[in-house]
Design an enzyme around this catalytic site. Structure first.
Site, PDB file in Angstrom:
ATOM      1  N   ALA A  16       0.841  -1.203   0.000  1.00 42.87           N
ATOM      2  CA  ALA A  16       0.000   0.000   0.000  1.00 42.87           C
ATOM      3  C   ALA A  16       0.873   1.248   0.000  1.00 42.87           C
ATOM      4  CB  ALA A  16      -0.934  -0.005   1.210  1.00 42.87           C
ATOM      5  N   TYR A  17       1.896   1.250   0.840  1.00 39.38           N
ATOM      6  CA  TYR A  17       2.839   2.378   0.896  1.00 39.38           C
ATOM      7  C   TYR A  17       3.556   2.544  -0.436  1.00 39.38           C
ATOM      8  CZ  TYR A  17       7.022   5.023   2.256  1.00 39.38           C
ATOM      9  OH  TYR A  17       8.033   5.955   2.313  1.00 39.38           O
TER      10      TYR A  17
END
Length: 283
Positions: A152-153
């Site tokens: 996600a990052y």
């Protein structure tokens, strides 16, 4: 005295950059999310640091901050915006809650766009033609190289890379430059915060051991990374460069952590990462 905005100035890269720019004679507006951090920054950095209380996802607070800055800089405008504020979450994508992934993108991507849109009139107001206004977007080595368990990052940093290139081409109309800086390991608290350390919920999944190994690896390389002072100085030097590149990487041990991972065939890199973290399926 040139004035700039730095988001996420309470700690880490934002703090290091705020301190460096003030030391170099700039008036710095630094975004923080609580009054305690605001008071601490004024005490530690000095009177040329003006704290702004807003979260990048809070539209109303953001607009109030714009009005506050405008009342101070007036017609001279802003010399630059450094979009640094961000969060990190971790976990295997097939198990990570979607709401958490949405929040990761809300802060790291939409927050950057929101801040840029809000402060763009003050960047456009700058009259100097010798040193046009600049926007620096803080990406990451993860903007180019994807590690497991921080998908996600990494996704947000890949997004920032694309958004920055499009924005730079659009803002040629206004003579405003957009630059990407993608640090590698930096000794900041980002990976020690709760959002990045909530891994116990994956203890019963097939990824438990691999995730634990990756978490230890990320913590170790973070502690060995650049200091926030070094990164802050690097950002200031890029900001003051007359004809900057569109993207900069500042990565410890660049051969193994930057050059090789980008030139190796992707399948080779998959296998190396798989072996290191126990992700290769046994045949």
């Amino acid at each position: 005295m040139d004035a700039i905005l730095i988001t996420g100035a309470s700690s880490g890269i934002g703090y290091g950059a705020a301190k460096e720019f003030v030391k170099s004679g700039y008036q710095v507006f630094g975004s923080v999310r609580n009054q305690a951090d605001a008071e601490r920054l004024k005490s530690e950095i000095g009177s040329n640091l003006i704290p702004l209380l807003f979260d990048v996802t809070d539209t109303a607070a953001l607009q109030q901050a714009v009005q506050q800055v405008e009342s101070i800089v007036r017609s001279k405008g802003l010399a630059g915006v450094i979009n640094n504020a961000g969060i990190a979450t971790s976990g295997p994508l097939m198990h990570q809650p979607l709401d958490e992934i949405r929040w990761q993108f809300e802060v790291n991507v939409l927050g950057v766009i929101a801040v840029t849109q809000a402060f763009l009139p003050l960047l456009k107001a700058r009259k100097s033609t010798t040193r046009p206004s600049k926007i620096i977007n803080i990406s990451s080595v993860g903007g180019k190289i994807a590690s497991p368990f921080i998908g996600a990052y990494v996704g947000t940093k890949h997004a920032i890379e694309g958004v920055s290139h499009s924005l730079r081409r659009e803002l040629q109309l206004h003579g405003i430059d957009v630059i990407i800086i993608g640090p590698g390991a930096v000794n900041t608290p980002i990976w020690e915060k709760e959002s990045a350390q909530e891994t116990d919920r994956y203890a019963e999944t097939e990824y438990a051991k691999s995730l634990q190994a990756f978490q230890q690896y990320a913590t170790d390389i973070g502690k060995q990374g650049y200091s926030t002072e070094v990164i802050g100085r690097f950002i200031r030097e890029v900001f003051e460069t007359q004809n900057p590149k569109v993207r900069y990487a500042i990565v410890p041990d660049p051969v193994s952590n930057w050059i090789l991972p980008r030139i190796l065939p992707s399948r080779w890199l998959d296998k190396l990462i798989g072996r290191n973290f126990g992700l290769l399926k046994e045949r």
